[in-house]
Design a protein around this motif. Structure first.
Motif, short mmCIF file in Angstrom:
data_model
loop_
_atom_site.label_atom_id
_atom_site.label_comp_id
_atom_site.label_asym_id
_atom_site.label_seq_id
_atom_site.Cartn_x
_atom_site.Cartn_y
_atom_site.Cartn_z
N GLN A 132 45.81 6.14 46.34
CA GLN A 132 46.29 6.68 45.07
C GLN A 132 47.52 7.52 45.38
OE1 GLN A 132 45.25 6.16 41.77
NE2 GLN A 132 47.22 7.18 41.43
N ALA A 133 48.67 7.06 44.88
CA ALA A 133 49.93 7.78 45.14
C ALA A 133 50.03 9.04 44.29
CB ALA A 133 51.11 6.86 44.86
N ASP A 134 50.75 10.05 44.80
CA ASP A 134 51.07 11.28 44.06
C ASP A 134 49.83 11.95 43.48
OD1 ASP A 134 53.93 11.09 44.41
OD2 ASP A 134 53.89 9.44 42.96
N ALA A 135 48.76 11.94 44.25
CA ALA A 135 47.48 12.48 43.76
C ALA A 135 47.24 13.92 44.21
CB ALA A 135 46.33 11.60 44.24
N ARG A 136 48.01 14.40 45.15
CA ARG A 136 47.92 15.79 45.58
C ARG A 136 49.32 16.40 45.60
NH1 ARG A 136 43.52 15.71 44.23
NH2 ARG A 136 41.59 16.04 45.40
N HIS A 137 49.43 17.60 45.05
CA HIS A 137 50.69 18.33 45.08
C HIS A 137 50.57 19.38 46.17
CE1 HIS A 137 53.73 21.16 42.93
NE2 HIS A 137 54.29 20.49 43.91
N ALA A 138 51.06 19.04 47.34
CA ALA A 138 50.88 19.90 48.51
C ALA A 138 51.56 21.25 48.34
CB ALA A 138 51.40 19.20 49.76
N ALA A 139 52.63 21.31 47.54
CA ALA A 139 53.37 22.56 47.37
C ALA A 139 52.72 23.49 46.35
CB ALA A 139 54.80 22.25 46.94
N SER A 140 51.70 23.04 45.66
CA SER A 140 51.07 23.88 44.65
C SER A 140 50.38 25.07 45.30
CB SER A 140 50.03 23.07 43.86
OG SER A 140 49.22 23.93 43.07
N PRO A 141 50.46 26.27 44.69
CA PRO A 141 49.72 27.42 45.24
C PRO A 141 48.22 27.24 45.15
CG PRO A 141 50.70 27.98 43.12
CD PRO A 141 51.26 26.65 43.51
N ILE A 169 41.98 7.22 49.04
CA ILE A 169 42.86 8.05 49.86
C ILE A 169 43.92 8.63 48.94
CG2 ILE A 169 44.51 8.10 51.77
CD1 ILE A 169 43.03 5.55 52.82
N LEU A 170 43.95 9.94 48.82
CA LEU A 170 44.88 10.62 47.94
C LEU A 170 46.13 11.00 48.73
CD1 LEU A 170 42.34 12.93 46.07
CD2 LEU A 170 43.07 10.61 45.47
N LEU A 171 47.28 10.49 48.31
CA LEU A 171 48.55 10.79 48.95
C LEU A 171 49.24 11.94 48.23
CD1 LEU A 171 49.88 7.14 49.43
CD2 LEU A 171 48.43 8.47 50.98
N ASN A 172 50.01 12.73 48.97
CA ASN A 172 50.72 13.84 48.34
C ASN A 172 52.11 13.39 47.88
OD1 ASN A 172 52.42 13.92 50.61
ND2 ASN A 172 51.28 15.60 51.57
N ARG A 174 54.87 13.70 49.17
CA ARG A 174 55.72 13.21 50.26
C ARG A 174 55.26 11.86 50.77
NH1 ARG A 174 54.81 18.75 51.57
NH2 ARG A 174 53.22 18.17 53.11
N GLY A 175 54.19 11.30 50.16
CA GLY A 175 53.67 10.02 50.62
C GLY A 175 52.75 10.15 51.82
N GLU A 176 52.41 11.38 52.19
CA GLU A 176 51.51 11.61 53.33
C GLU A 176 50.05 11.55 52.87
OE1 GLU A 176 54.49 14.91 55.43
OE2 GLU A 176 52.75 15.54 54.24
N VAL A 177 49.18 11.28 53.81
CA VAL A 177 47.74 11.29 53.55
C VAL A 177 47.28 12.73 53.39
CG1 VAL A 177 45.49 10.76 54.53
CG2 VAL A 177 47.39 9.15 54.82
N ALA A 178 46.52 13.00 52.33
CA ALA A 178 45.94 14.34 52.16
C ALA A 178 44.44 14.30 52.43
CB ALA A 178 46.23 14.86 50.75
#
Length: 290
Positions: A132-141, A169-172, A174-178
């Motif tokens: 699942q693309a863009d499923a995690r926003h790594a920059a979010s507080p 698999i949830l991607l952030n 940046r397209g990285e695996v979270a």
């Protein structure tokens, strides 16, 4: 399946008797925190770690918590006893009651606490994962917090299961695996094991924490680094971890079989199981909260 009795604040009740109000803002908006524990032999495994994570997440989300974790621990053990749920899965939920235009202006309690037990799930011998693309926003507080607003995870999981997969698999951004919706991800290449770092947007799972800090197998190194889908698909081994899954192998990602070995995961699983056994034995000698 949900067991007969639940813990609602200080009371053990039949689950149909617990009463929640529409003015509890956390109930309708998902403003609260939760954790899921393993109950083994009547012991709440890694309770201290779960409590530490709850405190961190609750502070970030402005959710009040019970003041006395030892008392909470005893109440949860009473719930386990009431349900005879000595080997089960336990969920602890803290719902914020105040705040926002729909809240009761003078709630009796700043929060409601709910404890539930259920039979532990058999996850099988391996899992098939989708992306699942863009499923995690790594920059979010708020990245990595375990909060009650879980509907997106449940929707992604349901969509994947409709396609014949077990998890996602949830991607952030940046397209990285979270992570997965309710599990962390690991890969092994040779004797080197990697899991995404917290700045990927993943939740700091308790099993992940134990593997990184407490499990030591000679010759096997475990660390954190950013992972891409390509690295997952080409790894010698891929596995997911959670409180209820231990270390569960991944056998397929989308339409690609993955993993050529189980050796490293099996060695880590043995060491992790030994850690759990030691924890349970120590807890029976000196239970938390007594």
């Amino acid at each position: 399946m949900l067991h007969r009795y639940v813990l609602h604040n200080e009371a053990i009740l039949e689950h149909s008797a617990a009463s929640l109000a529409p003015s509890q803002v956390g109930l309708l908006s998902g403003w609260g925190v939760f954790t899921t524990l393993r109950v083994s032999g009547g012991v709440l495994f890694a309770f201290e770690r779960h409590w530490a994570r709850l405190m961190r997440d609750a502070k970030l989300m402005h959710v009040p918590l019970p003041a006395d974790p030892a008392l909470l621990h005893r109440k949860l053990l009473e719930l386990v006893e009431a349900n005879k749920a000595y080997n089960s899965t336990l969920r602890l939920v803290i719902v914020r009651n105040g705040g926002g235009m729909w809240a009761d202006p003078s709630p009796d309690r700043p929060f409601d606490m709910i404890g539930l037990t259920a039979d532990s799930k058999d996850w099988g011998r391996g899992v098939k994962l989708a992306y699942q693309a863009d499923a995690r926003h790594a920059a979010s507080p708020f990245a990595g917090t375990k909060i009650l607003s879980w509907a997106m995870n449940l929707t992604w999981l349901e969509m994947a299961q409709e396609r014949g997969f077990d998890e996602v698999i949830l991607l952030n951004e940046r397209g990285e695996v979270a992570e997965c919706t309710s599990a962390n991800l690991f890969i092994a290449d040779g004797n080197q094991v990697w899991t995404p770092p917290l700045d990927s947007g993943c939740l700091p799972g308790i099993t992940r924490e134990v593997l990184l800090g407490e499990v030591h197998v000679p010759g096997i190194a475990i660390g954190e680094k950013a992972l891409t889908p390509t690295e997952l698909e080409s790894a010698d081994e891929v596995f997911i971890t959670s409180t209820t899954r231990d270390l569960l192998p991944v056998v397929q990602i989308e339409d690609k079989p993955v993993g050529r070995s189980h050796r490293v995961r099996e060695e880590l699983q043995r060491s992790f199981s030994d850690y759990v056994d030691r924890y349970l034995a120590d807890s029976r000698l000196a239970p938390v909260g007594r």
